[in-house]
Design an enzyme around this catalytic site. Structure first.
Site, mmCIF file in Angstrom:
data_model
loop_
_atom_site.group_PDB
_atom_site.id
_atom_site.type_symbol
_atom_site.label_atom_id
_atom_site.label_comp_id
_atom_site.label_asym_id
_atom_site.label_seq_id
_atom_site.Cartn_x
_atom_site.Cartn_y
_atom_site.Cartn_z
ATOM 1 N N ILE A 718 39.200 56.287 39.640
ATOM 2 C CA ILE A 718 39.311 55.675 40.967
ATOM 3 C C ILE A 718 40.113 54.380 40.934
ATOM 4 O O ILE A 718 40.325 53.762 41.973
ATOM 5 C CB ILE A 718 37.922 55.416 41.586
ATOM 6 C CG1 ILE A 718 37.058 54.552 40.654
ATOM 7 C CG2 ILE A 718 37.227 56.721 41.893
ATOM 8 C CD1 ILE A 718 35.699 54.225 41.231
ATOM 9 N N GLY A 719 40.543 53.959 39.770
ATOM 10 C CA GLY A 719 41.344 52.741 39.706
ATOM 11 C C GLY A 719 41.747 52.412 38.286
ATOM 12 O O GLY A 719 41.085 52.803 37.318
ATOM 13 N N GLY A 721 43.509 49.055 35.905
ATOM 14 C CA GLY A 721 43.894 47.658 35.861
ATOM 15 C C GLY A 721 44.499 47.300 34.519
ATOM 16 O O GLY A 721 44.764 48.163 33.676
ATOM 17 N N GLY A 724 41.743 47.985 31.670
ATOM 18 C CA GLY A 724 41.001 49.232 31.556
ATOM 19 C C GLY A 724 41.091 50.075 32.816
ATOM 20 O O GLY A 724 41.870 49.787 33.733
ATOM 21 N N VAL A 726 38.744 52.483 35.804
ATOM 22 C CA VAL A 726 37.453 52.602 36.487
ATOM 23 C C VAL A 726 37.258 54.051 36.914
ATOM 24 O O VAL A 726 38.149 54.660 37.511
ATOM 25 C CB VAL A 726 37.383 51.677 37.715
ATOM 26 C CG1 VAL A 726 36.016 51.784 38.378
ATOM 27 C CG2 VAL A 726 37.670 50.236 37.318
ATOM 28 N N LYS A 741 33.607 50.899 34.484
ATOM 29 C CA LYS A 741 34.844 50.240 34.061
ATOM 30 C C LYS A 741 34.932 50.310 32.547
ATOM 31 O O LYS A 741 34.169 49.662 31.839
ATOM 32 C CB LYS A 741 34.848 48.788 34.544
ATOM 33 C CG LYS A 741 36.103 48.012 34.148
ATOM 34 C CD LYS A 741 36.042 46.590 34.690
ATOM 35 C CE LYS A 741 37.281 45.793 34.317
ATOM 36 N NZ LYS A 741 37.203 44.388 34.830
ATOM 37 N N ASP A 847 40.877 35.032 39.968
ATOM 38 C CA ASP A 847 41.728 36.200 40.256
ATOM 39 C C ASP A 847 41.309 36.842 41.574
ATOM 40 O O ASP A 847 41.224 38.060 41.686
ATOM 41 C CB ASP A 847 41.637 37.215 39.114
ATOM 42 C CG ASP A 847 42.804 38.214 39.135
ATOM 43 O OD1 ASP A 847 43.813 37.928 39.802
ATOM 44 O OD2 ASP A 847 42.698 39.273 38.498
#
Length: 905
Positions: A718-719, A721, A724, A726, A741, A847
């Site tokens: 689902i994501g 970065g 790493g 997710v 994550k 961030d």
């Protein structure tokens, strides 16, 4: 020659003139056979990987129409078909493919092509079939493809395409097959697909599609295959779908669909062969009319909320292979709930029968042994079934999985179980089964899992289990077993997941052969009567994560070989007769979360490093001869050790000692100070568990997270970065949806980010902060370090996905009105206000950006990703402030400076 031309009629002369002009024009503009050849060579140049040397024939030695994989039209000798499927080609598709203007069919499926699909394919006006499935194409769907109005087949399944499905696809009126499954398409299903009146196949499985199923798709009156499974679709299935009588493949599983099944389902869909509705929210009953769809092969309604009885006449479905209706509310906990099984004897092709996790009551029918001999999986666990396992179970000679656990079964395990030679998994735990474990079980050479815990089994553990060379899990805990632990079982190098023998009455020493279990992750021999010393060979079990030996009669010291268990997470040696000093190497275990040494006879100093720095992570109760350790333990100080030789010191010798002590006192003081500084630096450099979340968070192993995310499947991604990825995961048998994550520890700074996030999250709690469930710092099955954080799942994704939707699909994008935006801003401000002023030590996020603001199902905002967070002292003096602002490195996302960075960077 001229006279013959003059004799032609003016009309014919005009035609010949124009044909000649067209030929000359085509030659002038390059649309010739030579163009096709050059285009093919350009395609070849983009394919560096050709393991079978298929493209070696693409050279000047033969005509390009004779090149392997190339088929030309007879009339024009132009490339009409490009067929290069399933030959392991690696590369990208050259844009020059758009110059093959006579191309009709493209077969590049089942290779390793990557990159984007060229928009130039849209120039191929004659194109009818495009097969690009099972590759690694990226980017968005090529919208120019919708210009190919003659397209009949588009199959781009099994790639990495993203973005929205173009609504322009609805203009391809000749399309028969549209297959886009196993990609990452998002957004809603375009209603314009309902215009494809000739469509026979629509398969969109395994994407990220959302919203309801468009009512317009019910207009596809010729549809035969409909696949929408494994998306995020919601709402009810439009009624017109249930009236498309041509449908034979009806797959809607793994969504959030609801509603009831029409009572006349089998009448309106008489050609149905595949019906997959599992993992949704369907209610109501299973329609008895299903038997009218006489060609049904597979029925799956698992994990819904269906109620009532199972139709008694399912045995009329002679082609039935799958009947998986587990995890519903079927049955009434009554004696006749399982009567329908008697009719299933007629289904001679039955292979899978899942009745688990329902409300079925009554006696386990003897008729199960007369089910199809092709049956491979039988699941009836988690019901209210009583009686015994029937004799004749050996009739199911192809059975690979038998799951009867968590019922009320009695009697014994039939000796004939050993004749079910294909059995790989046998689950009978949590029943009232008694008697001995049959020795014949050793005849099942394929056995991987044998779980019979929490029964009333007695006798010894059969040595014949040593013949099960594929056994990975042996769980016979919580029974009445006696005798020693068989050496033959410990010789099984295949035991890699768990050996669970706890809560029995086993006696004797633990054999040294336990050291042969080099791949074992869990060993539990607790609550028995085992004696002797802990075998030093246990240090060879390098992959051990959980070691339970508590509640026995073990004696001696903790062997030094245990220092090799660097991946250990839980070590429990409590309630034994162990003695000696507590080894300091126990404090060096980086991943240990629970160490229990209580109620033994340990003596001497308690270490004060590693796990021994966190009083909640270890226990030493009931050891009355211990001293030292951290102050929280409140143990007496350890006496200074002196030599056993008691010599009288003369006054002169005493004076010399005093003088030397006085002379060296300053030196010793400086050395101690340096040692303390060095120790502090070492302590800070190590990744001890107190940097992680602490023992009050639930413990999740690598294996549990692997299972929850379906092997960290790309379908659950689902994501992604910097540090790493997710994944969406499901814990506790589907009861809890989480976001996992997983840190990429090869990325510089990932480990530091993990520790920073753990340190931050364990100290804060606010309704507008992303709730962390637990962390996992372990070792994967390949022996590599593994770190992950488990968060509460946010179903509405990030704020970024709402503020910046994909440009090509703005009409269907998510929308936040002014009130929703204002509420989100207030939520974020509340979180920052808490972090800066109300959580003890001030925390700066460093961030903060829309992608790190997650939205729950009510669009309440939650700030997450504290991998760059910094702690700020409450009071900053002048010198401290100077030091804190001395670094010029920018923290956070490149091109974006988060609020507060100017203070910390």
């Amino acid at each position: 020659m001229s006279s013959r031309l003059l004799s032609l009629s003016p009309v014919l002369f005009s035609v010949l003139f124009h044909v000649g002009f067209i030929v000359l024009a085509c030659t002038a503009f390059g649309f010739t056979n030579e163009t096709d050849k050059q285009a093919l060579l350009a395609i070849k140049d983009n394919i560096p990987g050709d393991p079978f040397r298929v493209l070696s024939s693409w050279n000047d030695s033969i005509n390009f129409c004779d090149w392997q994989g190339v088929i030309c039209s007879r009339r024009h000798q132009r490339v009409a078909i490009l067929s290069l499927s399933s030959i392991n080609l690696v590369g990208s598709i050259s844009p020059h493919i758009g110059n093959l203007t006579f191309l009709r069919d493209i077969y590049l499926n089942n290779n390793s092509f990557h990159g984007t699909i060229p928009q130039e394919i849209g120039q191929l006006s004659r194109l009818q079939q495009l097969w690009l499935n099972i590759n690694s194409f990226q980017g968005e769907f090529p919208t120019n493809l919708t210009r190919c109005l003659n397209l009949r087949v588009v199959n781009i399944s099994g790639n990495n395409l993203v973005g929205k499905i173009p609504m322009e696809l609805g203009s391809l009126s000749n399309l028969l097959n549209l297959s886009l499954s196993k990609n990452h398409f998002s957004g809603k299903i375009p209603p314009s697909l309902g215009n494809l009146s000739a469509l026979r196949t629509l398969v969109l499985n395994y994407n990220n599609l959302e919203g309801s199923i468009p009512f317009e798709l019910g207009q596809l009156s010729h549809l035969q295959s409909l696949g929408l499974s494994s998306n995020n679709l919601s709402g009810v299935v439009p009624n017109p779908f249930y009236n498309i009588s041509s449908i034979n493949y009806f797959v809607l599983s793994s969504n959030q669909l609801r509603g009831t099944l029409p009572p006349d389902l089998g009448l309106t869909l008489p050609n149905l062969q595949i019906l997959y509705l599992g993992n949704n929210q369907f209610t109501g009953t299973i329609p008895p009319s299903l038997v009218n769809a006489s060609r049904l092969v597979k029925i799956d309604t698992t994990v819904n909320a269906l109620i009532g009885p199972v139709p008694m006449n399912l045995g009329s479905l002679l082609y039935l292979q799958w009947l998986t209706i587990g995890s519903n509310a079927l049955g009434a906990k009554k004696d006749n709930d399982l009567t329908f099984i008697n009719s299933l004897i007629n289904c001679t092709n039955l292979r899978l029968l899942y009745l688990n996790d329902n409300g079925f009551g009554g006696v386990l029918p003897n008729s199960i042994v007369n089910l199809s001999t092709k049956l491979t999986e039988l699941m009836m666990d988690q019901n209210y079934i009583y009686g015994s396992i029937p004799q004749g179970i050996e009739n199911l000679k192809n059975l690979e999985l038998l799951s009867l656990n968590q019922n009320m079964l009695t009697g014994s395990i039939p000796e004939t179980i050993g004749q079910v030679s294909m059995l790989a998994e046998l689950y009978i735990y949590e029943n009232n089964i008694s008697g001995k474990i049959p020795t014949s079980i050793g005849n099942i050479s394929q056995l991987n899992v044998f779980s019979s815990r929490k029964n009333m089994l007695e006798g010894s553990i059969p040595v014949s289990l040593g013949s099960c060379k594929n056994l990975q899990v042996l769980d016979v805990g919580y029974n009445r077993l006696i005798g020693p632990v068989p050496e033959q079982v410990l010789d099984l190098s295949s035991l890699s997941i768990a050996l669970l023998l706890s809560h029995n009455q086993l006696t004797g020493p633990l054999p040294p052969q336990v050291g042969d279990l080099k791949n074992l992750a869990q060993l539990d021999i607790s609550e028995n009567k085992l004696s002797g010393e802990i075998p030093s060979s246990i240090g060879n079990c390098l992959v051990l994560q959980l070691l339970h030996m508590e509640g026995n009669l073990l004696e001696g010291t903790i062997p030094s070989s245990l220092k090799q268990l660097r991946g250990i997470e839980v070590l429990d040696l409590s309630r034994n007769n162990l003695s000696g000093e507590i080894p300091r190497f126990l404090g060096e275990f980086s991943f240990i979360q629970n160490l229990n040494l209580s109620y033994n006879s340990f003596e001497g100093e308690v270490p004060s490093e590693g796990v021994f720095m966190n009083a909640t992570a270890f226990s030493i109760l009931g050891n009355n001869k211990l001293c030292g350790g951290i102050k929280t333990l409140e143990l007496p100080e350890c006496p200074v050790k002196v030599s056993d030789k008691k010599e009288k010191l003369s006054a002169r010798g005493l004076m010399i000692i005093i003088v030397i002590s006085t002379t060296l006192s300053l030196t010793l003081l400086i050395a101690c100070f340096c040692a303390i500084l060095c120790l502090n630096r070492k302590t800070k450099a190590r990744s001890y568990p107190d940097h992680q979340l602490g023992n009050w968070y639930p413990t999740l192993s690598y294996a549990q997270l692997l299972q929850a995310t379906n092997g960290f499947s790309s379908a659950n991604l689902i994501g992604e970065g910097r540090y790493g990825s997710v994944y969406k995961g499901i814990l506790n048998f589907g009861e809890q949806v989480v976001a996992v994550k997983v840190l990429n520890l090869q990325q510089h700074g990932a480990n530091k980010s993990f520790l920073a996030e753990c340190e931050t999250m364990k100290n804060i709690q606010h309704r507008n902060l992303l709730k962390i469930i637990t962390s996992c710092s372990s070792i994967c099955f390949n022996g590599n370090d593994f770190k992950a954080l488990v968060f509460e799942f946010m179903p509405n994704g990030s704020l970024e996905s709402w503020l910046y939707p994909n440009f090509s699909d703005q009409q269907n994008s998510k929308y936040l009105d002014l009130i929703a935006r204002l509420n989100i801003a207030i939520d974020v401000a509340s979180a920052l206000e808490y972090l800066h002023h109300h959580c003890g030590t001030t925390i700066i996020h460093c961030d903060l950006k829309p992608s790190n603001v997650l939205l729950d199902n009510k669009l309440c905002a939650h700030v997450g990703d504290f991998g760059l967070a910094r702690f700020l002292p409450t009071t900053i003096g002048k010198s401290d402030h100077t030091q804190s602002t001395s670094s010029t490195a920018v923290r956070g996302t490149i091109g974006y400076v988060a609020p507060g960075n100017q203070l910390l960077s």
